[in-house]
Each structure stands twice: as structure tokens, then as C-alpha cells.
Design a protein around this motif. Structure first.
Motif, PDB file in Angstrom:
ATOM      1  N   GLY A  23       0.821  -1.205   0.000  1.00 52.37           N
ATOM      2  CA  GLY A  23       0.000   0.000   0.000  1.00 52.37           C
ATOM      3  C   GLY A  23       0.855   1.255   0.000  1.00 52.37           C
ATOM      4  N   GLU A  24       0.328   2.303   0.614  1.00 48.04           N
ATOM      5  CA  GLU A  24       1.042   3.572   0.719  1.00 48.04           C
ATOM      6  C   GLU A  24       1.195   3.930   2.194  1.00 48.04           C
ATOM      7  N   PRO A  25       2.359   4.447   2.570  1.00 45.43           N
ATOM      8  CA  PRO A  25       2.544   4.846   3.969  1.00 45.43           C
ATOM      9  C   PRO A  25       1.618   6.005   4.301  1.00 45.43           C
ATOM     10  N   GLY A  26       1.061   5.976   5.486  1.00 43.83           N
ATOM     11  CA  GLY A  26       0.125   7.021   5.877  1.00 43.83           C
ATOM     12  C   GLY A  26       0.806   8.195   6.542  1.00 43.83           C
ATOM     13  N   VAL A  27       0.286   9.390   6.262  1.00 43.10           N
ATOM     14  CA  VAL A  27       0.844  10.597   6.857  1.00 43.10           C
ATOM     15  C   VAL A  27       0.617  10.603   8.367  1.00 43.10           C
ATOM     16  N   ASP A  28      -0.562  10.120   8.790  1.00 41.80           N
ATOM     17  CA  ASP A  28      -0.865  10.100  10.229  1.00 41.80           C
ATOM     18  C   ASP A  28       0.103   9.218  11.001  1.00 41.80           C
ATOM     19  N   MET A  29       0.486   8.102  10.399  1.00 42.56           N
ATOM     20  CA  MET A  29       1.427   7.205  11.058  1.00 42.56           C
ATOM     21  C   MET A  29       2.814   7.861  11.168  1.00 42.56           C
ATOM     22  N   MET A  30       3.169   8.607  10.118  1.00 44.91           N
ATOM     23  CA  MET A  30       4.445   9.310  10.149  1.00 44.91           C
ATOM     24  C   MET A  30       4.441  10.385  11.245  1.00 44.91           C
ATOM     25  N   ARG A  31       3.288  11.001  11.435  1.00 43.14           N
ATOM     26  CA  ARG A  31       3.192  12.037  12.478  1.00 43.14           C
ATOM     27  C   ARG A  31       3.458  11.452  13.858  1.00 43.14           C
ATOM     28  N   ARG A  32       3.123  10.221  14.068  1.00 37.67           N
ATOM     29  CA  ARG A  32       3.387   9.580  15.361  1.00 37.67           C
ATOM     30  C   ARG A  32       4.882   9.551  15.660  1.00 37.67           C
ATOM     31  N   VAL A  33       5.693   9.235  14.630  1.00 38.87           N
ATOM     32  CA  VAL A  33       7.153   9.216  14.812  1.00 38.87           C
ATOM     33  C   VAL A  33       7.668  10.639  15.033  1.00 38.87           C
ATOM     34  N   THR A  34       7.116  11.574  14.270  1.00 41.82           N
ATOM     35  CA  THR A  34       7.516  12.985  14.433  1.00 41.82           C
ATOM     36  C   THR A  34       7.302  13.440  15.872  1.00 41.82           C
ATOM     37  N   GLU A  35       6.152  13.096  16.420  1.00 39.78           N
ATOM     38  CA  GLU A  35       5.838  13.498  17.787  1.00 39.78           C
ATOM     39  C   GLU A  35       6.773  12.827  18.795  1.00 39.78           C
ATOM     40  N   LEU A  36       7.099  11.555  18.559  1.00 42.60           N
ATOM     41  CA  LEU A  36       8.010  10.863  19.472  1.00 42.60           C
ATOM     42  C   LEU A  36       9.377  11.542  19.506  1.00 42.60           C
ATOM     43  N   PHE A  37       9.840  11.984  18.332  1.00 44.03           N
ATOM     44  CA  PHE A  37      11.172  12.592  18.262  1.00 44.03           C
ATOM     45  C   PHE A  37      11.220  14.007  18.843  1.00 44.03           C
ATOM     46  N   ASP A  73      -1.578  15.825 -10.785  1.00 45.45           N
ATOM     47  CA  ASP A  73      -2.180  14.562 -10.342  1.00 45.45           C
ATOM     48  C   ASP A  73      -2.583  14.688  -8.876  1.00 45.45           C
ATOM     49  N   PRO A  74      -3.877  14.475  -8.560  1.00 42.86           N
ATOM     50  CA  PRO A  74      -4.327  14.607  -7.161  1.00 42.86           C
ATOM     51  C   PRO A  74      -3.556  13.706  -6.202  1.00 42.86           C
ATOM     52  N   SER A  75      -3.112  12.536  -6.688  1.00 43.03           N
ATOM     53  CA  SER A  75      -2.408  11.617  -5.788  1.00 43.03           C
ATOM     54  C   SER A  75      -1.044  12.163  -5.369  1.00 43.03           C
ATOM     55  N   LEU A  76      -0.549  13.135  -6.101  1.00 39.28           N
ATOM     56  CA  LEU A  76       0.761  13.703  -5.761  1.00 39.28           C
ATOM     57  C   LEU A  76       0.705  14.451  -4.426  1.00 39.28           C
ATOM     58  N   GLU A  77      -0.438  15.010  -4.098  1.00 44.24           N
ATOM     59  CA  GLU A  77      -0.577  15.745  -2.849  1.00 44.24           C
ATOM     60  C   GLU A  77      -0.247  14.859  -1.641  1.00 44.24           C
ATOM     61  N   HIS A  78      -0.662  13.588  -1.731  1.00 37.98           N
ATOM     62  CA  HIS A  78      -0.356  12.667  -0.627  1.00 37.98           C
ATOM     63  C   HIS A  78       1.144  12.538  -0.435  1.00 37.98           C
ATOM     64  N   TRP A  79       1.878  12.374  -1.531  1.00 43.54           N
ATOM     65  CA  TRP A  79       3.328  12.171  -1.435  1.00 43.54           C
ATOM     66  C   TRP A  79       4.050  13.449  -1.004  1.00 43.54           C
ATOM     67  N   LEU A  80       3.515  14.583  -1.404  1.00 43.07           N
ATOM     68  CA  LEU A  80       4.100  15.847  -0.947  1.00 43.07           C
ATOM     69  C   LEU A  80       3.881  16.026   0.551  1.00 43.07           C
ATOM     70  N   ASP A  81       2.668  15.726   1.008  1.00 37.29           N
ATOM     71  CA  ASP A  81       2.384  15.824   2.449  1.00 37.29           C
ATOM     72  C   ASP A  81       3.238  14.829   3.238  1.00 37.29           C
ATOM     73  N   LEU A  82       3.406  13.629   2.672  1.00 38.09           N
ATOM     74  CA  LEU A  82       4.214  12.616   3.335  1.00 38.09           C
ATOM     75  C   LEU A  82       5.681  13.047   3.396  1.00 38.09           C
ATOM     76  N   SER A  83       6.179  13.650   2.313  1.00 38.21           N
ATOM     77  CA  SER A  83       7.566  14.142   2.295  1.00 38.21           C
ATOM     78  C   SER A  83       7.777  15.207   3.358  1.00 38.21           C
ATOM     79  N   ALA A  84       6.819  16.129   3.445  1.00 40.86           N
ATOM     80  CA  ALA A  84       6.932  17.197   4.434  1.00 40.86           C
ATOM     81  C   ALA A  84       6.976  16.622   5.847  1.00 40.86           C
ATOM     82  N   GLU A  85       6.138  15.612   6.126  1.00 39.62           N
ATOM     83  CA  GLU A  85       6.104  15.024   7.461  1.00 39.62           C
ATOM     84  C   GLU A  85       7.369  14.239   7.748  1.00 39.62           C
ATOM     85  N   CYS A  86       7.903  13.597   6.724  1.00 40.74           N
ATOM     86  CA  CYS A  86       9.158  12.863   6.889  1.00 40.74           C
ATOM     87  C   CYS A  86      10.293  13.828   7.235  1.00 40.74           C
TER      88      CYS A  86
END
Length: 476
Positions: A23-37, A73-86
Motif C-alpha cells: 500500500g502507501e505509507p500514511g501521513v498520520d502514522m508518520m506524524r506519530r514518529v515525528t511526535e516521538l522525536f 495529479d491529485p495523488s501527488l498531494e499525498h506524497w508531498l504531504d508525506l515528504s513534508a512530514e518525513c
């Protein structure tokens, strides 16, 4: 409650599951790591496996952006948001943690980040998501480079000069600000020679141009004052390469640094003295341009404003004992200053203009004019250059400058404190100099000067034993 290591392992395991499940990694899941750090206890236990997971996610995001970057492409927004969170996650992981900085560099996250933000810098996609990811990527680079020579070198090797050029000229204010922050952080002494390469000088020039557009960005100011000023040869090349308006910006930053009066190291002092000598040469070469203001309706004629700013800096530098001696010995400077005073004084008498003495209830016609105070500053500089310097005192005598200075002992709304600076100049010219004292005394005896002029200066001439002496008169 799970121990920190167990908790971090669980969260990263969940994050890594996207690859197994296709699948695709979720932005919300990435936020959990961001908060831990955000917490030091989690930053301290992060290991190579943790950052390898983040590298996989960022690599996938780079792949998607590369393939879809030119498309809306609308799906690109997900990857941009994911990159920002990473990037946010990595930014947090580097805070006060050199070990994480090193691990992040070793697994290749710096290169992957630079690859991605280079796409952002050249992309026609100007969506907010793209800008946010770009900004966060630059913030991460700033954090991973902070105090870490290895990371600084890695970023420099991949980002200089092109990425820095793109950031400095970017329309987005935050991109320009964060880009200048990364540039400053990575600019060690070993990097300064790179600017001297003709093709790379444009990066230094872009710093000045960016400063003219965004004077409130502290990182740009620090690049000039804490880096460029330590390398006079580089500063000379920058000065020669920028427009008159950008020279004004550069000179104003130098003025701010000189006025700061912070303690300087021996190396900094030597560099600044070389800069002072260079600015003296610039003033001597360009001073004639100020006469354009006598006839120009434009009170901000760029080259003339450069001359005004050069004079301001020279006045400030000669007010500091650390720079005074070197400027007092600058060949031709005192001659040029006196000649410029003579020319501006003459220009003010030939026609009514900004150099004409004005004494009105309205305090001058235009106090915003660039040349307001120029004659007063010329006299101030003469005073400083002659301070306890017999050679320069005598030079003013030889150039017949004393009557000229006395002729400027008046109230002039276009030159605030002109009278006070003239008094100070006469004081410095006559201190332990009997010949100059005699010149002023003889001007009184021969009637070439109105006694009221000397009185306004707080001076008087008296005769003792057939000799004339200049003395101070205390005002009651």
C-alpha cells in the motif's frame, strides 16, 4: 505503558508495514514518529533501522514526485504531504543529537533529501503542499548540518552552487530564509575559496540581492557580516559585481557591523582594517558622484547614495581607535575629503541646492534627501583624521583648508551639528600645533573672519607679548 524503545520499535514497525502490504505509507502514522522525536528519550534510542525505514519512504516519495511532478495529479498531494512530514520527523531527530545526525548522513538521507528538494526548486508545481515540503526539507538540512562538519560537507558538495542560487532567488519568503540558513550553517572557512571561482561568485552576489529584497532576514545579514567581511578579497569582488543600489545594501550591513562595537579577534580586526582601506579607495574613486545631487531632482541617485554611505562608514570607523590609525595613513584620503568639501561648498554657493546652507524655522527643505548631513560628515571625517596626527594637521594647513572649515562654522538645517563638528575639527587641528593656531589667530588679526564666527565656536583670540593665542571661551 510500553518502554520508549519498545514503543518506538512498534510505531516504526507499523510504518514499515506499507511496503509489505503493497500500500502507501500514511501521513498520520508518520506524524506519530515525528511526535516521538520531540522527546529526547526517543531521539536517544533511535537506531539505523529507524532511519532506514524513513529513507525507504522518502525514496518512494521521490519516485512518485519525479514521475508525476509535471502533472496536476491529485495523488501527488499525498506524497508531498508525506515528504513534508518525513522532513519534520528527521528535523526533530537531529535536535541536540550528533549521533542521529551522523546516522542520518550515513544511511543516505541527505542525498535523498537534496534530490527531492532540487525537484521542488525546479518544478512548475507551485502548490502549497509543494512549498511546505520544500520548506521542511530545508529546515531538516539546517538541523542535520548544525555543528556537524561531516553533514555540512555532504550538503555543500551536493547543493553548491545551484540549489543555493535557487533558494536565494525563490519567490517564497520562507524558502529564501531557510535556504540562507542552510548556506550560512555550511559556510565554514574551508568553503570560502569556492566563492572566489568566477562562476560561483554569483552566489555571493545573490546574497546581496536577496538582502535588498528581504532586509529583515537575519541569516543573510550574518552571511555578510560573519563570513564575507572576514575575506576582504571576496568582498572586493562582490562590491565590483553588484549594482549601485545593491552596493548601498552591502554598505549598510557593513555599517551595522562596524557600529556594533562588539569585541573583535585579532584576525577579524585585521580583515576589517583591510576592508576599511578598500572603502577608502572606493570613496576616493567615486566621491565626485555626490555632486549629481546638486542638480538632480532625484534625491536618491544610486551612485551618489553609495558615496554618502561610504562617508558614513568612514566616519564611524575613524571614531574607533582600532581603525583610526590605519585610515589616518590611507594615501590620498584626507586630500580627497577636503577637496570634496571644497566642491560641495562651492556648489552650494553657485546655485540654490541641497549643498546650500539653509536656516529656516522648518529645519531645512527636505530632511529625507540623501545628502542631508553630507558636509557635516566630511568635516567630521577631517576632524577624526587629524586627531593627534601632526602630519594630517599640517596637510590641512598646506591645502589651505582651515579657512574653508571656518567658513562652515554656521547653523545649517541641511547639515545638523555642522557647527559642532567644525568646532571639534578646529580643536583637533590646533592641538599641539602652533602653526595652525597662528593661522586662526592671524585670520582674526587681518579681519578675514568675523569675530562672531569664533565666538559661536566657543573660541577667542588674545594677544600676549606680541603673540596671538587661540583660547577656549566658557559660555555662561
Amino acid at each position: 505503558m510500553a518502554a520508549p524503545r519498545e514503543h518506538l520499535t512498534t510505531v516504526c514497525g507499523d510504518l514499515e508495514g506499507w511496503e509489505i502490504n503493497g500500500g502507501e505509507p500514511g501521513v498520520d502514522m508518520m506524524r506519530r514518529v515525528t511526535e516521538l522525536f520531540r522527546e529526547a528519550e526517543y531521539r536517544d534510542i533511535a537506531d539505523e533501522k529507524t532511519f532506514s525505514v524513513l529513507l525507504k519512504i522518502l525514496s518512494r516519495a521521490s519516485h512518485e514526485v519525479l514521475n508525476k511532478g509535471a502533472e496536476l495529479d491529485p495523488s501527488l498531494e499525498h506524497w508531498l504531504d508525506l515528504s513534508a512530514e518525513c522532513f519534520r520527523c528527521l528535523r526533530n531527530a537531529c535536535v541536540q543529537c550528533a549521533r542521529n545526525q551522523n546516522t542520518i548522513r550515513d544511511v543516505g538521507l541527505i542525498e535523498e533529501t537534496l534530490s527531492l528538494i532540487k525537484m521542488f526548486s525546479s518544478s512548475s508545481n507551485c502548490s502549497e503542499s509543494c512549498l511546505v515540503a520544500f520548506r521542511c526539507g530545508l529546515q531538516f538540512l539546517g538541523n542535520v548540518a548544525g555543528g556537524n562538519q561531516g553533514s555540512q560537507n555532504r550538503i555543500w558538495n551536493h547543493a553548491f552552487p545551484q540549489l543555493f542560487l535557487s533558494c536565494l532567488s525563490h519567490e517564497d519568503e520562507k524558502v529564501a530564509t531557510y535556504g540562507s540558513m542552510v548556506l550560512f550553517t555550511c559556510m565554514g572557512e574551508d568553503k570560502m575559496a569556492d566563492f572566489m571561482v568566477p562562476a560561483n561568485l554569483r552566489v555571493a552576489v545573490s546574497v546581496i540581492t536577496a538582502s535588498s529584497k528581504r532586509p529583515y532576514v537575519d541569516w543573510l545579514y550574518l552571511i555578510v557580516t560573519d563570513r564575507f567581511l572576514r575575506y576582504p578579497e571576496l568582498l572586493k569582488q562582490i562590491y565590483a559585481s553588484v549594482s549601485h543600489s545593491d552596493r548601498v545594501v552591502l554598505l549598510e550591513m557593513i555599517m551595522s557591523k562596524v557600529s556594533d562595537k562588539s569585541p573583535l579577534s585579532a584576525e577579524e580586526l585585521a580583515s576589517l582594517q583591510e576592508v576599511a582601506e578598500f572603502l577608502s579607495e572606493c570613496f576616493q574613486n567615486q566621491c565626485g558622484a555626490v555632486l549629481k545631487l546638486a542638480s538632480s531632482r532625484d534625491c536618491d541617485e544610486p551612485e551618489a547614495v553609495v558615496v554618502v554611505r561610504l562617508l558614513d562608514i568612514l566616519c564611524e570607523m575613524t571614531s574607533d581607535s582600532e581603525h583610526l590609525t590605519c585610515l589616518q595613513s590611507c594615501s590620498g584620503l584626507l586630500d580627497t575629503v577636503l577637496d570634496t568639501l571644497r566642491l560641495t561648498h562651492l556648489a552650494g554657493k553657485q546655485s540654490k541646492n541641497i549643498f546650500t546652507s539653509s536656516h529656516t524655522a522648518s529645519l531645512g527643505s527636505d530632511l529625507t534627501h540623501a545628502a542631508v548631513g553630507f558636509k557635516a560628515h566630511l568635516i567630521r571625517l577631517i576632524a577624526n583624521l587629524c586627531y593627534r596626527n601632526k602630519e594630517n594637521q599640517d596637510k590641512i594647513y598646506q591645502l589651505d583648508g582651515i579657512p574653508l572649515i571656518l567658513d562652515n562654522c554656521s547653523i545649517d538645517d541641511n547639515n545638523p551639528f555642522l557647527n559642532q563638528w567644525a568646532v571639534y575639527t578646529i580643536r583637533n587641528l590646533t592641538e599641539h600645533n602652533e602653526r595652525n593656531q597662528g593661522v586662526i589667530a592671524n585670520l582674526e588679526r587681518q579681519g578675514l573672519a568675523d569675530p562672531s564666527v569664533l565666538e559661536r565656536m566657543g573660541l577667542a583670540v588674545e594677544e600676549r607679548d606680541n603673540k596671538l593665542f587661540l583660547r577656549s571661551v566658557k559660555k555662561m
